[in-house]
Design a protein around this motif. Structure first.
Motif, mmCIF file in Angstrom:
data_model
loop_
_atom_site.group_PDB
_atom_site.id
_atom_site.type_symbol
_atom_site.label_atom_id
_atom_site.label_comp_id
_atom_site.label_asym_id
_atom_site.label_seq_id
_atom_site.Cartn_x
_atom_site.Cartn_y
_atom_site.Cartn_z
ATOM 1 N N LYS A 1 0.814 -1.217 0.000
ATOM 2 C CA LYS A 1 0.000 0.000 0.000
ATOM 3 C C LYS A 1 0.843 1.261 0.000
ATOM 4 O O LYS A 1 0.477 2.258 -0.594
ATOM 5 N N ASN A 2 1.986 1.209 0.722
ATOM 6 C CA ASN A 2 2.758 2.440 0.839
ATOM 7 C C ASN A 2 3.433 2.781 -0.494
ATOM 8 O O ASN A 2 4.080 1.949 -1.097
ATOM 9 N N ASN A 3 3.278 4.033 -0.931
ATOM 10 C CA ASN A 3 3.809 4.426 -2.233
ATOM 11 C C ASN A 3 5.080 5.274 -2.088
ATOM 12 O O ASN A 3 5.372 6.092 -2.941
ATOM 13 N N PRO B 1 8.254 1.629 4.768
ATOM 14 C CA PRO B 1 9.034 2.343 5.787
ATOM 15 C C PRO B 1 8.995 1.663 7.164
ATOM 16 O O PRO B 1 10.015 1.635 7.863
HETATM 17 C C1 NAG Z 1 3.902 5.258 4.186
HETATM 18 O O1 NAG Z 1 4.646 5.113 5.383
HETATM 19 C C2 NAG Z 1 4.945 6.347 6.023
HETATM 20 C C3 NAG Z 1 5.883 6.062 7.187
HETATM 21 O O2 NAG Z 1 5.442 4.983 7.969
HETATM 22 C C4 NAG Z 1 3.640 6.983 6.464
HETATM 23 O O3 NAG Z 1 3.925 8.220 7.085
HETATM 24 C C5 NAG Z 1 2.777 7.194 5.231
HETATM 25 O O4 NAG Z 1 1.525 7.708 5.618
HETATM 26 C C6 NAG Z 1 2.547 5.898 4.465
HETATM 27 N N1 NAG Z 1 1.867 6.188 3.216
HETATM 28 C C7 NAG Z 1 0.779 5.498 2.799
HETATM 29 C C8 NAG Z 1 0.192 5.941 1.498
HETATM 30 O O5 NAG Z 1 0.317 4.560 3.424
#
Ligand code: NAG
Ligand code: NAP
Ligand code: NAG
Ligand code: NAG
Length: 318
Positions: A31-33, A275
């Protein structure tokens, strides 16, 4: 009569597709981009299957991506395909690496180190699987599954270790398989066909032991390791074993269990970029989450495998 059939068939098909969708959700996706500006990544076997999808995703997040492939032409074609699909010029490089040759591995590392002072992500993805009745050896006379899937990557990784450490925070992703649970490690016959029945599974078990031992040895250096079971993915991995009738026999099962290469790449991308995994190391992942294998990994086997791997490489370098 005919219309009755259609009335029954439509809900049945809808139910099947619904079940498939439910399964797909359980596989998870990264999910994290987060972007990868100024990061350099190496992916072995990136010209096809899972590795291709990982290369595409990391490059689209702005990383510089080296496709380390035994056939440079195929790697270059993969790059053209990616840039065509994404309609964008990306930082993709094709470099030759044949994991079945210790000399090729050394040459690759020397080429990389001449051009890249830093490597932040190494993805040991290349792999092969032969039918159980076939015997194949590497250029240096190691049994092929062990030689390529484990030992070639072991040598590649240890040669790049200083660069990876210097580049911390850095990550090494080791692509294993759920089939590791069927594997065994026989330290005395690792490099030969005498190591057991399921040579592919053995090599995938060795991958995880390597991941764990490396995590231990690199503790607190900012270099972390992640082992991944990508799931059952529709690629050319089993090209040497597949027969035409398998397609018919396996099709109904495949419909429920087989992932597309893109779906199969998600956990690798997750481990390479997420992250929150920054300080996790030496663990196993599937479906974009950490997972506990049925295998009880013991430290003794892990350290013996490392030492024997070093010994075997030195013995063939002469
Ligand atoms: C991705 O990870 C970072 C650090 O943990 C967080 O701040 C951010 O909101 C995340 N982004 C998404 C789209 O989930
Ligand atoms: N597909 C699945 O269901 C599944 C399940 C669990 C784990 N995995 C793992 O996922 C990884 C990727 O496999 P895949 O499914 O994407 O299969 P794939 O499409 O066959 O990709 C394998 C890649 O490895 C490369 N390779 C093979 N031998 C090599 C060598 N000696 N030196 C350098 N590269 C070599 C291949 O190059 P060529 O194109 O030149 O042959 C290809 O690029 C493998 O480690 C596999 O064990 C796959
Ligand atoms: C990442 O996802 C978040 C939330 O979906 C979005 O707001 C953000 O613009 C995205 N960032 C990039 C670099 O695509
Ligand atoms: C990882 O560890 C470093 C150093 O201890 C710390 O600064 C960082 O916040 C940690 N990251 C996460 C995601 O826990």
């Amino acid at each position: 009569m005919g219309s009755n059939l259609i009335i029954c068939l439509i809900p049945a098909i809808l139910v099947l597709f619904g079940l498939r969708k439910l399964r797909e959700r359980s596989w998870g996706f990264c999910k994290n981009n987060t972007t990868l500006n100024n990061k350099v990544a190496i992916i072995t076997g990136a010209n096809s299957g899972i590795g291709y999808e990982v290369a595409k995703e990391l490059a689209s997040r702005n990383a510089e991506v080296i496709l380390a492939c035994r056939n440079v032409d195929l790697a270059k074609k993969a790059i053209m395909r990616i840039e065509k699909e994404l309609q964008k010029k990306l930082k993709l490089r094709a470099m030759e690496l044949d994991l079945a040759s210790l000399k090729s591995i050394e040459q690759f590392v020397s080429n990389v180190q001449d051009q890249y002072p830093y490597i932040h992500i190494l993805i040991n993805n290349a792999g092969l699987a032969y039918p159980k009745n076939e015997i194949h050896l590497t250029e240096n006379n190691f049994e092929m599954h062990f030689g390529v899937n484990h030992l070639g990557h072991f040598y590649l990784t240890t040669l790049l270790l200083n660069t990876l450490r210097k580049s911390a925070p850095s990550r090494i992703i080791i692509v294993s398989s759920s089939l590791h649970e069927k594997g065994e490690i026989n330290i005395d016959s690792l490099e030969t066909v005498a190591q057991g029945k399921n040579l592919y599974a053995n090599s995938k078990l060795a991958n995880i032991y390597f991941c764990k031992e490396l995590a231990k040895r690199a503790k607190s250096t900012g270099l972390c390791t992640y082992a991944v079971c990508p799931g059952w993915v529709y690629t050319s991995l089993f090209r040497h074993s597949i027969r035409w009738y398998h397609y018919i026999l396996v099709a109904p099962i495949a419909f429920f269990f087989m992932r597309s290469p893109k779906q199969g790449s998600q956990t690798i991308i997750y481990c390479a970029t997420e992250p929150s995994l920054e300080n996790q190391t030496g663990l196993l992942y599937r479906n974009c989450a950490s997972y506990t294998s049925r295998v009880k990994f013991d430290d003794d086997t892990a350290s013996k495998l490392w030492e024997k791997s070093e010994y075997l490489i030195n013995s063939r370098l002469g």
